[in-house]
Design a protein around this motif. Structure first.
Motif, mmCIF file in Angstrom:
data_model
loop_
_atom_site.group_PDB
_atom_site.id
_atom_site.type_symbol
_atom_site.label_atom_id
_atom_site.label_comp_id
_atom_site.label_asym_id
_atom_site.label_seq_id
_atom_site.Cartn_x
_atom_site.Cartn_y
_atom_site.Cartn_z
ATOM 1 N N MET A 186 0.808 -1.215 0.000
ATOM 2 C CA MET A 186 0.000 0.000 0.000
ATOM 3 C C MET A 186 0.848 1.275 0.000
ATOM 4 O O MET A 186 0.390 2.327 -0.425
ATOM 5 N N LEU A 187 2.098 1.168 0.482
ATOM 6 C CA LEU A 187 2.966 2.346 0.610
ATOM 7 C C LEU A 187 4.287 2.097 -0.122
ATOM 8 O O LEU A 187 5.343 1.938 0.498
ATOM 9 N N PRO A 188 4.258 2.048 -1.454
ATOM 10 C CA PRO A 188 5.475 1.715 -2.222
ATOM 11 C C PRO A 188 6.605 2.720 -2.053
ATOM 12 O O PRO A 188 7.768 2.386 -2.316
ATOM 13 N N SER A 189 6.294 3.937 -1.597
ATOM 14 C CA SER A 189 7.345 4.942 -1.412
ATOM 15 C C SER A 189 7.967 4.872 -0.015
ATOM 16 O O SER A 189 8.855 5.661 0.305
ATOM 17 N N CYS A 190 7.513 3.933 0.801
ATOM 18 C CA CYS A 190 8.061 3.751 2.145
ATOM 19 C C CYS A 190 8.878 2.458 2.209
ATOM 20 O O CYS A 190 8.694 1.547 1.407
ATOM 21 N N GLN A 191 9.793 2.404 3.181
ATOM 22 C CA GLN A 191 10.577 1.202 3.420
ATOM 23 C C GLN A 191 9.967 0.465 4.612
ATOM 24 O O GLN A 191 9.746 1.070 5.660
ATOM 25 N N VAL A 192 9.707 -0.819 4.456
ATOM 26 C CA VAL A 192 9.078 -1.606 5.507
ATOM 27 C C VAL A 192 10.020 -2.726 5.947
ATOM 28 O O VAL A 192 10.517 -3.484 5.109
ATOM 29 N N THR A 193 10.269 -2.810 7.242
ATOM 30 C CA THR A 193 11.134 -3.843 7.805
ATOM 31 C C THR A 193 10.329 -4.734 8.736
ATOM 32 O O THR A 193 9.621 -4.238 9.615
#
Length: 231
Positions: free
Chosen positions: A60-67
């Motif tokens: 949903m948030l392709p411009s964010c980095q998710v760890t």
């Protein structure tokens, strides 16, 4: 819509009712996080399990980095497989206990982190001045540790002893659907008091905090969310 399709992709391993409730839980957390997140934000999914929350957020948030941080290897293997099937490129996986994670981030998330694990997530976020969106679980396992003493907030310390707080936590676990409605109501009220103490403690550290319920509340017996934003 993606939450629906994503849950359906693995719902063959769970009942349709459970799959619906999982979808509703994801919808609630994802809605709050997507309304907070900004492009370039780093989001950490603590106690991520098979990655249900983190994978949806990464999509949903392709411009964010998710760890995703999880200490169980098999859970992370499943999460990595699901991520690869979706072709996600903004998601990372760390196998570790959360206390060993020292990276900087903007938003911390945890769905049903058991007992004091919720408090560990909130503490991690406060140290980094990150926002947090947590859904606590297993209130009956809450007890004093080398890192935490309960009640946590100055306001609640003036009112409750540790023994009284532990009794409150035990009653907070009495929310199962098979229990009588009045007993569940008492359990929900005790849940809210335990989480209000957590909220007040975070406010004392310079946060604006809300304790809200997931919608519909039937999506989980443990349906509180604690949402904090640094002031």
């Amino acid at each position: 819509m993606f939450c629906v399709l994503y849950v359906l992709s693995f719902s063959g391993k769970m009942s349709s009712d459970r799959a619906l409730r999982k979808q509703q839980q994801l919808n609630n957390l994802v809605y709050v996080v997507t309304n907070q997140a900004k492009p370039g934000d780093r989001i950490v999914d603590f106690c991520s399990g098979g990655g249900h929350v983190g994978i949806v957020l990464a999509h949903m948030l392709p411009s964010c980095q998710v760890t995703l941080i999880e200490n169980k290897e098999l859970s992370l293997i499943r999460a990595k497989k699901r991520s690869d099937e979706l072709g996600l490129s903004n998601i990372w996986f760390i196998q570790a206990n959360m206390e060993y994670f020292t990276g900087m981030f903007n938003i911390g998330v945890a769905l049903h982190a058991c007992g004091v694990a919720t408090d560990m997530v909130i503490e991690h976020c406060i140290k980094t001045r990150a926002s947090f969106v947590t859904c606590p679980c297993c209130y009956g396992f809450i007890q004093n540790t080398s890192k935490f003493n309960f009640p946590k907030s100055e306001q609640f310390k003036k009112t409750l002893s540790y023994k009284e707080h532990m009794i409150l936590c035990r009653f907070a676990d009495q929310t199962a659907v098979q229990l009588p409605p009045q007993r569940r109501l008492i359990g929900k009220q005790c849940m809210c008091l335990v989480d209000l103490d957590r909220a007040r403690a975070a406010e004392e550290c310079g946060y604006s905090v809300q304790v809200i319920s997931m919608e519909p509340e039937s999506c989980s017996p443990k349906n509180n969310m604690i949402v904090g934003v640094p002031i």
